[in-house]
Design an enzyme around this catalytic site. Sequence first.
Site, PDB file in Angstrom:
ATOM      1  N   GLU A 250      -3.542 -10.781   3.068  1.00  0.00           N
ATOM      2  CA  GLU A 250      -4.200 -10.704   4.372  1.00  0.00           C
ATOM      3  C   GLU A 250      -5.382 -11.656   4.509  1.00  0.00           C
ATOM      4  OE1 GLU A 250      -2.857  -6.364   3.540  1.00  0.00           O
ATOM      5  OE2 GLU A 250      -3.386  -8.172   2.413  1.00  0.00           O
TER       6      GLU A 250
ATOM      7  N   GLU B 224       0.827  -1.204   0.000  1.00  0.00           N
ATOM      8  CA  GLU B 224       0.000   0.000   0.000  1.00  0.00           C
ATOM      9  C   GLU B 224       0.863   1.256   0.000  1.00  0.00           C
ATOM     10  OE1 GLU B 224      -2.511  -0.723   3.356  1.00  0.00           O
ATOM     11  OE2 GLU B 224      -3.484  -2.422   2.371  1.00  0.00           O
TER      12      GLU B 224
END
Length: 280
Positions: free
Chosen positions: A136, A116
Amino acid sequence: MTDVVLYERRGPTAWITLNRPEKLNALNDAVVRGLEDAVARAAADDEVRVVVLTGAGRAFSAGYDLSAEADETGLDTAAKWRELLRKDVEMTMRIWSLPKPTIAGVRGWCLAGGMEVAMACDLLICTEDARFGEPEIRYGSGPVTLLMPFVLGERRTRELLLTGDTIDAPTALQWGLANRVVAADELEAEVDRFAARIAPTPLEVLRLTKVALNRATRAMGLLEAVEANLDLSALLNAANTPEQQEFDRTVREEGLKAALAWRDRRYGEILSALGRKEEE
């Protein structure tokens, strides 16, 4: 104590380096604060025209420090999770909104929250051994800052986020995540070349161009998507599924390496079973 985020001026370029190489530059509270301070410092320096983010050692960043998260106490409600995750989102979005061009120099692993941070940059240059992903979902969590749809598009984002798979450097280039792929020993030189092509432009021109580009992305709904995802990520992390509990227990009792091996075995067994079924 070694600084977990390093700041260096190289002429008109500020180099910000994640500096936890022994932890693959995993993001913890200290790193988040260090990144915020370094980004603010670069923004305030009118001599800085370009900002580079990179990682020390053999990785850009493996993402948020799962060992630290497993040790967190009191995260028993979505509201508490939201407060924790909000700090991470704000750090990443400060990079995205920095009114100066940013370049991510990526080698090795670039995962989860680390990916990110890299996606928040304007340009991305990586080495041939770079690998990207947001895995994730494989341990009951999700992306913290939902930038991927605006970088990779809907179909490829769904593929990566729903499977937890990673992609290599050639795929990152093909999909539009990376601008260039270079040999490991050429990364800094290539980043410097890009910075040198940008830096002669007057700062105000760079700033207004960056604002225009970001406003275009905002018009596509990026800020609303990031904010909505923060709410849903808080609910997701607060779900406390059996898989989340087992992962966290393994981290606390046996260490992160054992927990990741447990996670990977689960998906490896599924893939092996699918392979056997195809052979029958």
